[in-house]
Motif scaffolding. Structure first.
Motif, PDB file in Angstrom:
ATOM      1  N   CYS A  52       0.897  -1.250   0.205  1.00  0.00           N
ATOM      2  CA  CYS A  52      -0.220   0.057  -0.026  1.00  0.00           C
ATOM      3  C   CYS A  52       0.732   1.445  -0.061  1.00  0.00           C
ATOM      4  CB  CYS A  52      -0.782  -0.036   1.041  1.00  0.00           C
ATOM      5  SG  CYS A  52      -1.803  -1.582   1.523  1.00  0.00           S
ATOM      6  N   LEU A  53       1.035   1.896  -1.073  1.00  0.00           N
ATOM      7  CA  LEU A  53       1.715   2.972  -1.253  1.00  0.00           C
ATOM      8  C   LEU A  53       1.193   4.382  -1.153  1.00  0.00           C
ATOM      9  CD1 LEU A  53       4.788   3.323  -2.361  1.00  0.00           C
ATOM     10  CD2 LEU A  53       3.987   3.803  -4.623  1.00  0.00           C
ATOM     11  N   ASP A  54       2.095   5.227  -0.116  1.00  0.00           N
ATOM     12  CA  ASP A  54       1.351   6.639  -0.106  1.00  0.00           C
ATOM     13  C   ASP A  54       1.738   7.310  -1.552  1.00  0.00           C
ATOM     14  OD1 ASP A  54      -0.073   6.582   2.158  1.00  0.00           O
ATOM     15  OD2 ASP A  54       1.683   7.228   3.314  1.00  0.00           O
ATOM     16  N   LEU A  55       0.848   7.865  -2.262  1.00  0.00           N
ATOM     17  CA  LEU A  55       1.220   8.618  -3.362  1.00  0.00           C
ATOM     18  C   LEU A  55       1.932   9.971  -3.116  1.00  0.00           C
ATOM     19  CD1 LEU A  55      -2.230   8.747  -5.513  1.00  0.00           C
ATOM     20  CD2 LEU A  55       0.025   7.184  -5.943  1.00  0.00           C
ATOM     21  N   PRO A  56       2.994  10.417  -4.091  1.00  0.00           N
ATOM     22  CA  PRO A  56       3.805  11.433  -3.830  1.00  0.00           C
ATOM     23  C   PRO A  56       2.997  12.682  -3.278  1.00  0.00           C
ATOM     24  CG  PRO A  56       4.268  10.495  -5.970  1.00  0.00           C
ATOM     25  CD  PRO A  56       2.861   9.945  -5.498  1.00  0.00           C
ATOM     26  N   GLY A  57       3.505  13.034  -2.009  1.00  0.00           N
ATOM     27  CA  GLY A  57       3.101  14.200  -1.366  1.00  0.00           C
ATOM     28  C   GLY A  57       2.057  14.052  -0.193  1.00  0.00           C
ATOM     29  N   PHE A  58       1.285  12.700  -0.328  1.00  0.00           N
ATOM     30  CA  PHE A  58       0.429  12.237   0.529  1.00  0.00           C
ATOM     31  C   PHE A  58       0.815  11.411   1.657  1.00  0.00           C
ATOM     32  CE2 PHE A  58      -1.931  13.486  -3.433  1.00  0.00           C
ATOM     33  CZ  PHE A  58      -2.759  14.456  -2.982  1.00  0.00           C
ATOM     34  N   GLY A  59       0.127  11.435   2.867  1.00  0.00           N
ATOM     35  CA  GLY A  59       0.649  10.450   3.947  1.00  0.00           C
ATOM     36  C   GLY A  59       1.917  10.953   4.338  1.00  0.00           C
ATOM     37  N   TRP A  60       2.718   9.597   4.248  1.00  0.00           N
ATOM     38  CA  TRP A  60       4.126   9.776   4.714  1.00  0.00           C
ATOM     39  C   TRP A  60       5.029   9.749   3.424  1.00  0.00           C
ATOM     40  CZ3 TRP A  60      -0.262   8.531   7.369  1.00  0.00           C
ATOM     41  CH2 TRP A  60      -0.411   8.886   8.598  1.00  0.00           C
ATOM     42  N   SER A  61       4.680  10.187   2.300  1.00  0.00           N
ATOM     43  CA  SER A  61       5.488  10.173   1.175  1.00  0.00           C
ATOM     44  C   SER A  61       5.831  11.846   1.055  1.00  0.00           C
ATOM     45  CB  SER A  61       4.688   9.721   0.029  1.00  0.00           C
ATOM     46  OG  SER A  61       4.940   8.121  -0.071  1.00  0.00           O
ATOM     47  N   ALA A  62       6.949  11.831   0.583  1.00  0.00           N
ATOM     48  CA  ALA A  62       7.632  13.208   0.302  1.00  0.00           C
ATOM     49  C   ALA A  62       6.966  13.468  -1.170  1.00  0.00           C
ATOM     50  CB  ALA A  62       8.929  13.023   0.298  1.00  0.00           C
TER      51      ALA A  62
ATOM     52  N   GLY B 188      -1.700  28.175  -5.672  1.00  0.00           N
ATOM     53  CA  GLY B 188      -1.881  29.177  -4.616  1.00  0.00           C
ATOM     54  C   GLY B 188      -2.802  29.420  -3.901  1.00  0.00           C
ATOM     55  N   VAL B 189      -3.962  29.013  -4.437  1.00  0.00           N
ATOM     56  CA  VAL B 189      -5.403  29.111  -3.924  1.00  0.00           C
ATOM     57  C   VAL B 189      -5.777  27.556  -3.428  1.00  0.00           C
ATOM     58  CG1 VAL B 189      -7.843  29.505  -4.057  1.00  0.00           C
ATOM     59  CG2 VAL B 189      -5.966  31.063  -5.300  1.00  0.00           C
ATOM     60  N   GLY B 190      -5.765  26.588  -3.871  1.00  0.00           N
ATOM     61  CA  GLY B 190      -6.141  25.277  -3.504  1.00  0.00           C
ATOM     62  C   GLY B 190      -5.414  24.871  -2.384  1.00  0.00           C
ATOM     63  N   ARG B 191      -3.806  25.153  -2.283  1.00  0.00           N
ATOM     64  CA  ARG B 191      -3.461  24.965  -0.773  1.00  0.00           C
ATOM     65  C   ARG B 191      -3.999  25.417   0.259  1.00  0.00           C
ATOM     66  NH1 ARG B 191       2.556  26.511  -2.817  1.00  0.00           N
ATOM     67  NH2 ARG B 191       1.624  25.507  -4.715  1.00  0.00           N
ATOM     68  N   ARG B 192      -4.322  26.626  -0.040  1.00  0.00           N
ATOM     69  CA  ARG B 192      -4.980  27.483   1.071  1.00  0.00           C
ATOM     70  C   ARG B 192      -6.085  26.889   1.641  1.00  0.00           C
ATOM     71  NH1 ARG B 192      -1.325  30.953  -1.559  1.00  0.00           N
ATOM     72  NH2 ARG B 192       0.094  32.034  -0.260  1.00  0.00           N
ATOM     73  N   VAL B 193      -7.036  26.850   0.604  1.00  0.00           N
ATOM     74  CA  VAL B 193      -8.358  26.040   0.957  1.00  0.00           C
ATOM     75  C   VAL B 193      -8.149  24.981   1.695  1.00  0.00           C
ATOM     76  CG1 VAL B 193     -10.464  25.272  -0.008  1.00  0.00           C
ATOM     77  CG2 VAL B 193      -9.560  27.229  -1.148  1.00  0.00           C
ATOM     78  N   VAL B 194      -7.565  23.865   1.369  1.00  0.00           N
ATOM     79  CA  VAL B 194      -7.524  22.457   1.807  1.00  0.00           C
ATOM     80  C   VAL B 194      -6.873  23.045   3.501  1.00  0.00           C
ATOM     81  CG1 VAL B 194      -6.268  20.472   1.884  1.00  0.00           C
ATOM     82  CG2 VAL B 194      -7.244  21.273  -0.134  1.00  0.00           C
ATOM     83  N   ARG B 195      -5.756  23.607   3.410  1.00  0.00           N
ATOM     84  CA  ARG B 195      -4.984  23.880   4.676  1.00  0.00           C
ATOM     85  C   ARG B 195      -5.988  24.787   5.783  1.00  0.00           C
ATOM     86  NH1 ARG B 195      -2.631  22.913   8.608  1.00  0.00           N
ATOM     87  NH2 ARG B 195      -0.474  23.877   9.427  1.00  0.00           N
ATOM     88  N   HIS B 196      -6.533  25.688   5.433  1.00  0.00           N
ATOM     89  CA  HIS B 196      -7.171  26.317   6.426  1.00  0.00           C
ATOM     90  C   HIS B 196      -8.823  26.184   6.473  1.00  0.00           C
ATOM     91  CE1 HIS B 196      -3.752  28.710   7.180  1.00  0.00           C
ATOM     92  NE2 HIS B 196      -3.310  28.853   5.749  1.00  0.00           N
ATOM     93  N   ARG B 197      -9.253  25.398   5.426  1.00  0.00           N
ATOM     94  CA  ARG B 197     -10.782  24.759   5.710  1.00  0.00           C
ATOM     95  C   ARG B 197     -10.865  23.436   5.330  1.00  0.00           C
ATOM     96  NH1 ARG B 197     -10.843  29.417   6.643  1.00  0.00           N
ATOM     97  NH2 ARG B 197     -11.879  31.292   6.021  1.00  0.00           N
TER      98      ARG B 197
ATOM     99  N   ALA C 116       0.336  17.931   2.284  1.00  0.00           N
ATOM    100  CA  ALA C 116      -0.682  17.128   1.307  1.00  0.00           C
ATOM    101  C   ALA C 116      -1.524  18.382   0.896  1.00  0.00           C
ATOM    102  CB  ALA C 116      -1.655  16.529   2.605  1.00  0.00           C
ATOM    103  N   ALA C 117      -1.565  19.443   1.553  1.00  0.00           N
ATOM    104  CA  ALA C 117      -2.306  20.600   0.797  1.00  0.00           C
ATOM    105  C   ALA C 117      -1.846  20.840  -0.597  1.00  0.00           C
ATOM    106  CB  ALA C 117      -2.533  21.836   1.762  1.00  0.00           C
ATOM    107  N   ARG C 118      -0.398  21.171  -0.443  1.00  0.00           N
ATOM    108  CA  ARG C 118       0.093  21.458  -1.748  1.00  0.00           C
ATOM    109  C   ARG C 118       0.116  20.299  -2.973  1.00  0.00           C
ATOM    110  NH1 ARG C 118       4.069  23.405   1.305  1.00  0.00           N
ATOM    111  NH2 ARG C 118       5.289  21.430   1.264  1.00  0.00           N
ATOM    112  N   ALA C 119       0.096  18.898  -2.350  1.00  0.00           N
ATOM    113  CA  ALA C 119       0.084  17.925  -3.132  1.00  0.00           C
ATOM    114  C   ALA C 119      -1.394  17.948  -3.908  1.00  0.00           C
ATOM    115  CB  ALA C 119       0.211  16.786  -2.379  1.00  0.00           C
TER     116      ALA C 119
END
Length: 297
Positions: A68-78, A164-173, A208-211
Motif C-alpha cells: 500500500c503506497l502513499d502517493l507523492p506528497g500524501f500521507g508519509w510520502s515526500a 496558490g489558492v487550492g493549498r490554502r483552501v485545503v490547509r485552512h478549511r 498534503a495541501a500542496r499535493a
C-alpha cells in the motif's frame, strides 16, 4: 514535507520508505502479508493515504503480499522537489518504487486518483502488471455524452486546483475534506469518527495541501485536454481490467464506467447497488472478492 504525525496502527502492517529518484524523493510503503505471496500494489485516492485500505488488508493478508503506497506528497510520502504531480509523474515514481522493491510484475488495485494513475501505468508499462482493478474511477475512454452530462459533479475541484489558492483552501478549511468524505458515502455506511478525523488531519497538513492542489491542477492542464481531444484513443489497454463502481457515487456515475467502444482487450465494469464513492470503506468484502477473482489465479 511529509506528515509529522504518528502512523495509524494496523496489526500486521510493516512500514518502510523507498528512495525513488535522483532528487531524493522518498515514498512511504505499508506492507502486509507473506513476502512470498502474489504481490499486489494498492494506490489510494483523495483525500486519503495508505490507511484507506485498512478494511481490505485483513481480508487478504493471508493470501497476497499487499503493498500500500502513499502517493507523492500524501500521507508519509515526500513530494518531489520538481514537478511530480501530473499523472505521468506519478506513474514514473510508482514504477521507480517497483524497481526499488525488485518487482518485475504485480497486480494493481487503485481507488479514485489511484485508479486513474493505474490506467496510465497499465498503458505505459503493461508488461509490469498482471491486471488492474479500478475502483470508483472512469477509464480514459468515457462516452462524451456521459462525460459532459456529469461534468458539473466535479464542481468542488474548482476550490482545489488553482495554484496558490487550492493549498490554502485545503490547509485552512479542512471542513471541506470532511464534507467530501461524508458526501461520498450513503447514510447506511457512515465514516467512524476516528477514520474521518485521520483523513481530515492528514489531508490538511501543508505538504498534503500542496499535493492536492498540484494533483488537481495537473489534471486540468494535462489530462482534461487529452480527454477532450480524444488523445487516449491512440492507446490500447492490453492489461486485463475490471472497473468496480457505486450506484450512488456522487461523482463517478455508472454511465462513466461503460466499457463500450474502449480500445481494450479485456475491460469489464460492475456497479454495486447502494454504494457510493468509497468502496474500500463501504464494501471491503466485495473489493476483496474482486481482487481474488482477478488475481488469485
Amino acid at each position: 514535507m511529509t506528515d509529522p504525525r504518528p502512523l495509524p496502527d494496523l496489526p500486521g502492517v510493516r512500514h518502510r520508505h523507498l528512495d525513488v529518484d535522483a532528487d531524493g524523493t522518498v515514498l512511504h510503503l505499508a506492507e502486509a502479508g507473506p513476502s512470498t505471496g502474489i504481490p499486489l500494489l494498492f494506490l489510494h485516492g483523495f483525500p486519503q493515504h495508505w490507511y484507506a485500505w485498512r478494511h481490505v488488508v485483513p481480508l487478504l493478508d493471508r493470501e497476497f503480499r499487499l503493498l500500500c503506497l502513499d502517493l507523492p506528497g500524501f500521507g508519509w510520502s515526500a513530494a518531489p522537489r520538481r514537478g511530480g504531480h501530473t499523472t505521468d509523474d506519478r506513474a514514473r515514481l510508482v514504477l521507480a518504487a517497483l524497481d526499488r522493491l525488485g518487482l518485475d510484475r504485480v497486480g494493481l488495485v487503485g481507488h479514485d486518483w489511484g485508479a486513474w494513475t493505474g490506467f496510465e501505468l497499465a498503458l505505459r508499462a503493461p508488461e509490469r502488471f498482471t491486471g488492474l482493478l479500478a475502483l470508483n474511477m472512469t477509464h480514459p475512454w468515457p462516452r462524451q455524452r456521459a462525460l459532459l452530462g456529469t461534468a458539473w459533479r466535479f464542481w468542488y475541484t474548482a476550490l482545489l486546483e488553482y495554484p496558490g489558492v487550492g493549498r490554502r483552501v485545503v490547509r485552512h478549511r479542512p471542513g471541506l475534506l470532511g464534507y467530501l468524505l461524508r458526501r461520498g458515502v450513503p447514510a447506511e455506511t457512515p465514516w467512524p469518527a476516528d477514520e474521518l478525523a485521520e483523513y481530515v488531519a492528514a489531508g490538511s497538513t501543508p505538504g498534503a495541501a500542496r499535493a492536492a492542489e498540484r494533483l488537481h491542477w495537473g489534471f486540468v492542464v494535462r489530462d482534461i485536454p487529452r480527454l477532450a481531444l480524444g488523445r487516449f484513443r491512440h492507446r490500447r489497454l492490453t492489461v486485463p481490467t475490471r472497473l468496480l463502481g457505486g450506484e450512488l457515487d456522487p461523482v463517478i456515475r455508472p454511465a462513466l464506467l461503460s466499457p463500450a467502444g474502449a480500445p481494450a482487450d479485456d475491460l469489464t465494469a460492475e456497479v454495486l447497488p447502494g454504494c457510493g464513492h468509497f468502496l474500500p470503506h463501504e464494501r471491503p468484502g466485495e473489493v476483496a472478492a474482486a481482487v481474488r477473482r482477478l488475481f488469485a489465479a
